[in-house]
Design a protein around this motif. Sequence first.
Motif, mmCIF file in Angstrom:
data_model
loop_
_atom_site.group_PDB
_atom_site.id
_atom_site.type_symbol
_atom_site.label_atom_id
_atom_site.label_comp_id
_atom_site.label_asym_id
_atom_site.label_seq_id
_atom_site.Cartn_x
_atom_site.Cartn_y
_atom_site.Cartn_z
ATOM 1 N N ARG A 1 -67.713 11.568 -22.760
ATOM 2 C CA ARG A 1 -67.763 13.052 -22.842
ATOM 3 C C ARG A 1 -67.513 13.170 -24.207
ATOM 4 O O ARG A 1 -67.089 12.738 -25.156
ATOM 5 C CB ARG A 1 -66.166 13.277 -21.894
ATOM 6 N N VAL A 2 -67.591 14.535 -24.403
ATOM 7 C CA VAL A 2 -67.889 15.697 -25.618
ATOM 8 C C VAL A 2 -66.239 15.744 -25.597
ATOM 9 O O VAL A 2 -65.659 16.529 -26.838
ATOM 10 C CB VAL A 2 -68.428 16.608 -25.789
ATOM 11 N N GLY A 3 -65.402 15.975 -24.351
ATOM 12 C CA GLY A 3 -64.491 16.652 -24.716
ATOM 13 C C GLY A 3 -63.549 15.446 -23.621
ATOM 14 O O GLY A 3 -63.404 15.367 -22.618
ATOM 15 N N THR A 4 -62.152 15.947 -23.655
ATOM 16 C CA THR A 4 -60.491 15.512 -22.736
ATOM 17 C C THR A 4 -61.226 16.066 -21.551
ATOM 18 O O THR A 4 -60.742 15.049 -20.436
ATOM 19 C CB THR A 4 -59.716 15.164 -23.506
ATOM 20 N N GLU A 5 -61.556 17.053 -21.282
ATOM 21 C CA GLU A 5 -61.769 17.534 -19.533
ATOM 22 C C GLU A 5 -62.068 16.564 -18.465
ATOM 23 O O GLU A 5 -64.274 16.422 -19.224
ATOM 24 C CB GLU A 5 -61.661 18.719 -19.494
ATOM 25 N N PRO A 6 -62.327 16.451 -17.650
ATOM 26 C CA PRO A 6 -62.792 16.054 -16.702
ATOM 27 C C PRO A 6 -64.586 16.154 -16.869
ATOM 28 O O PRO A 6 -65.549 15.962 -16.028
ATOM 29 C CB PRO A 6 -62.382 15.131 -15.231
ATOM 30 N N THR A 7 -64.484 17.719 -16.432
ATOM 31 C CA THR A 7 -65.861 18.665 -16.409
ATOM 32 C C THR A 7 -66.514 18.688 -18.093
ATOM 33 O O THR A 7 -68.383 19.311 -17.824
ATOM 34 C CB THR A 7 -65.392 19.934 -15.842
ATOM 35 N N SER A 8 -66.409 18.299 -19.722
ATOM 36 C CA SER A 8 -66.733 18.470 -20.264
ATOM 37 C C SER A 8 -68.170 17.909 -19.915
ATOM 38 O O SER A 8 -68.199 16.580 -19.131
ATOM 39 C CB SER A 8 -66.302 17.877 -21.168
ATOM 40 N N LYS A 9 -69.532 17.547 -20.692
ATOM 41 C CA LYS A 9 -70.448 16.939 -20.862
ATOM 42 C C LYS A 9 -70.380 16.204 -20.954
ATOM 43 O O LYS A 9 -70.273 15.521 -22.010
ATOM 44 C CB LYS A 9 -71.259 18.195 -22.035
ATOM 45 N N ILE A 10 -71.088 15.154 -20.047
ATOM 46 C CA ILE A 10 -71.285 13.793 -20.312
ATOM 47 C C ILE A 10 -72.390 13.477 -21.367
ATOM 48 O O ILE A 10 -73.451 13.741 -21.404
ATOM 49 C CB ILE A 10 -72.001 12.997 -18.706
ATOM 50 N N ILE A 11 -72.234 12.349 -22.510
ATOM 51 C CA ILE A 11 -73.221 12.052 -23.776
ATOM 52 C C ILE A 11 -74.087 10.910 -23.338
ATOM 53 O O ILE A 11 -74.996 10.443 -23.733
ATOM 54 C CB ILE A 11 -73.037 12.458 -24.990
ATOM 55 N N GLY A 12 -73.098 9.564 -22.011
ATOM 56 C CA GLY A 12 -73.292 8.267 -22.542
ATOM 57 C C GLY A 12 -72.750 7.940 -20.864
ATOM 58 O O GLY A 12 -71.685 8.079 -21.093
ATOM 59 N N ASN A 13 -72.167 6.617 -21.694
ATOM 60 C CA ASN A 13 -71.520 5.776 -20.864
ATOM 61 C C ASN A 13 -71.519 4.554 -21.438
ATOM 62 O O ASN A 13 -72.487 3.548 -22.675
ATOM 63 C CB ASN A 13 -71.156 5.582 -19.000
ATOM 64 N N ALA A 14 -70.240 3.860 -21.252
ATOM 65 C CA ALA A 14 -69.806 2.648 -21.616
ATOM 66 C C ALA A 14 -69.980 1.377 -20.405
ATOM 67 O O ALA A 14 -68.812 1.294 -20.000
ATOM 68 C CB ALA A 14 -68.148 2.546 -22.191
ATOM 69 N N GLN A 15 -70.377 0.235 -20.898
ATOM 70 C CA GLN A 15 -70.123 -0.940 -19.608
ATOM 71 C C GLN A 15 -70.156 -2.163 -20.458
ATOM 72 O O GLN A 15 -70.735 -2.270 -20.801
ATOM 73 C CB GLN A 15 -72.000 -0.172 -18.945
ATOM 74 N N GLY A 16 -69.533 -2.568 -19.597
ATOM 75 C CA GLY A 16 -69.150 -4.318 -19.974
ATOM 76 C C GLY A 16 -67.924 -4.418 -18.882
ATOM 77 O O GLY A 16 -67.690 -4.135 -18.004
ATOM 78 N N LEU A 17 -66.611 -5.773 -19.816
ATOM 79 C CA LEU A 17 -66.006 -5.870 -19.312
ATOM 80 C C LEU A 17 -64.551 -5.369 -20.426
ATOM 81 O O LEU A 17 -65.380 -5.572 -21.283
ATOM 82 C CB LEU A 17 -65.727 -7.460 -18.836
ATOM 83 N N TYR A 18 -63.363 -5.361 -19.508
ATOM 84 C CA TYR A 18 -62.082 -5.749 -20.212
ATOM 85 C C TYR A 18 -60.774 -6.389 -19.680
ATOM 86 O O TYR A 18 -60.921 -6.392 -18.537
ATOM 87 C CB TYR A 18 -61.724 -4.774 -21.143
ATOM 88 N N LEU A 19 -60.206 -7.166 -20.064
ATOM 89 C CA LEU A 19 -59.271 -8.481 -19.655
ATOM 90 C C LEU A 19 -57.638 -7.893 -20.712
ATOM 91 O O LEU A 19 -57.818 -8.197 -22.137
ATOM 92 C CB LEU A 19 -59.752 -9.725 -20.247
#
Length: 188
Positions: free
Chosen positions: A85-103
Amino acid sequence: MEEQLIFAWAMIFCIAIAPVYGECYSKTVTPSSKVEKVTNLHFFLHDTLSGENPSAVLVARANLTRKDHSPVPFGSLFAIDDPLRVGTEPTSKIIGNAQGLYLSSSQDASKFTIVLYADFAFTTGKFKGSSFSIFSRNPVTEAKREVAIVGGRGRFRMARGFAHIKTSYFNATTGDAILDYKVTLYHY
């Protein structure tokens, strides 16, 4: 005797023709004289483990950590589809996504560390259809940290670089976090 002679000729033929086929797969191409570019990005990753629609879900957990009641105990593997997102607010504009894994890779809870394998893809704007990949250790408890960028596609083809990450928000009970990413990409 005739069968042995045919077999011998077939073997000689195969040995003689092998170098010809090898040349087709060893073509050397001189790279074009494209100039390396530097791109700086700033966005916020919203990682949500709680609620009805989490963006990170537990895939596997070590049996030895059942007594650890933290949201991300040692040996836990999470699949993610986190919005960028462009900001910290949950309603801020989505510009993409991160897909993957973390361990979760640290046994010492006071030095909580994850290893992150993720593709950061952009779905809007100038970089729509492009992404970069992170494969790096992420020492979450450090105020500022750096992770490695190891590749990319689209406008970020052959990317390398780094991302500075700062935690903007973290809920220790749920594991929800908002991370501030400042990225420097070197690409062609």
